[in-house]
Scaffold this active site. Sequence first.
Site, mmCIF file in Angstrom:
data_model
loop_
_atom_site.group_PDB
_atom_site.id
_atom_site.type_symbol
_atom_site.label_atom_id
_atom_site.label_comp_id
_atom_site.label_asym_id
_atom_site.label_seq_id
_atom_site.Cartn_x
_atom_site.Cartn_y
_atom_site.Cartn_z
ATOM 1 N N HIS A 107 0.881 -1.077 0.048
ATOM 2 C CA HIS A 107 -0.040 -0.029 -0.093
ATOM 3 C C HIS A 107 1.046 1.325 0.016
ATOM 4 O O HIS A 107 2.119 1.337 0.598
ATOM 5 C CB HIS A 107 -0.810 -0.051 1.187
ATOM 6 N N ASN A 109 0.532 5.817 -0.323
ATOM 7 C CA ASN A 109 -0.538 6.850 -0.353
ATOM 8 C C ASN A 109 0.488 8.250 -0.112
ATOM 9 O O ASN A 109 1.425 8.297 0.698
ATOM 10 C CB ASN A 109 -1.486 6.803 0.819
ATOM 11 N N HIS A 176 -7.616 -4.670 17.989
ATOM 12 C CA HIS A 176 -8.618 -5.528 18.436
ATOM 13 C C HIS A 176 -8.012 -7.026 18.084
ATOM 14 O O HIS A 176 -8.280 -8.151 18.723
ATOM 15 C CB HIS A 176 -9.786 -5.436 17.705
#
Length: 301
Positions: A107, A109, A176
């Site tokens: 990824h 950006n 989480h």
Amino acid sequence: MSINIDSVKEYLLGLQDSICQQLTEEDGGHGFSEDAWQREGGGGGRSRVLEEGEIFEKAGINFSHVFGEGLPASATAHRPELAGRSFQALGVSLVIHPRNPYVPTSHANVRFFIAEKEGADPVWWFGGGFDMTPYYGFDEDCVHWHQTAKNACDPFGEDVYPKYKKWCDDYFFLKHRNEPRGIGGLFFDDLNEWDFEKSFAFMQSVGDSYIQAYRPIVSKRKDTEYGERERDFQLYRRGRYVEFNLVYDRGTLFGLQTGGRTESILMSLPSLVKWRYNWQPEPGTKEAELYEKYLKPVAWV
């Protein structure tokens, strides 16, 4: 200080072109489809997606330039000085999901944001970075990835790479699950302590280095033989990627909350993914090694 939005836009469009061209070459000529779109509230972009390629199961590279008269409450809650200002946001965002489980997902950006109000100084910043999510770890790939990231940062100060590597490790973390998304890389946001020219130069250095970091790894791993076991593990681990993007990712949340184009925002999600109840890797396996060795902050360079 002059802020040149046109030069930022020109760079970002060129970056999208360059990365698409290189990934098309790596995939043997299987090209991207382009979807130009307009945003009702102002602006638009061009989404490019490669699906069912030889190497890339799904690759999405999105350019957007959106603007409006005001920001949503979610964007001004922690930045109250932005309330009542018009804004422009420009960026290139991409996610690459390879077919071969030995090729990591990646990824990247890079983005620019500016908010303006008559009679007040503009509020602006740059942000971005890149990170890598392997399914099967290779030390030399991790070293190459982080060395390329460090090389992009070093001309701007010896403290830059350690700071933005740590920020990446902290940001791409699934609370989480109590595990990082991958092996990290660089992450920076709200960058404006330098002047515009230096900040823009840094964003370009990060943007240009992504494909230098990723393509050699793709070339090295794309012909590795794999079977159902590796593919099954890849699809299971992709679930973590989906969880992060839908629960934590700032870009996803900003795009959805500002009325962005849903298809472009969610193009980061893989074509195929699996979830299993309470699955654990068998001890001593390559799958277990990913958790034990690679899914934790490491000083690779």
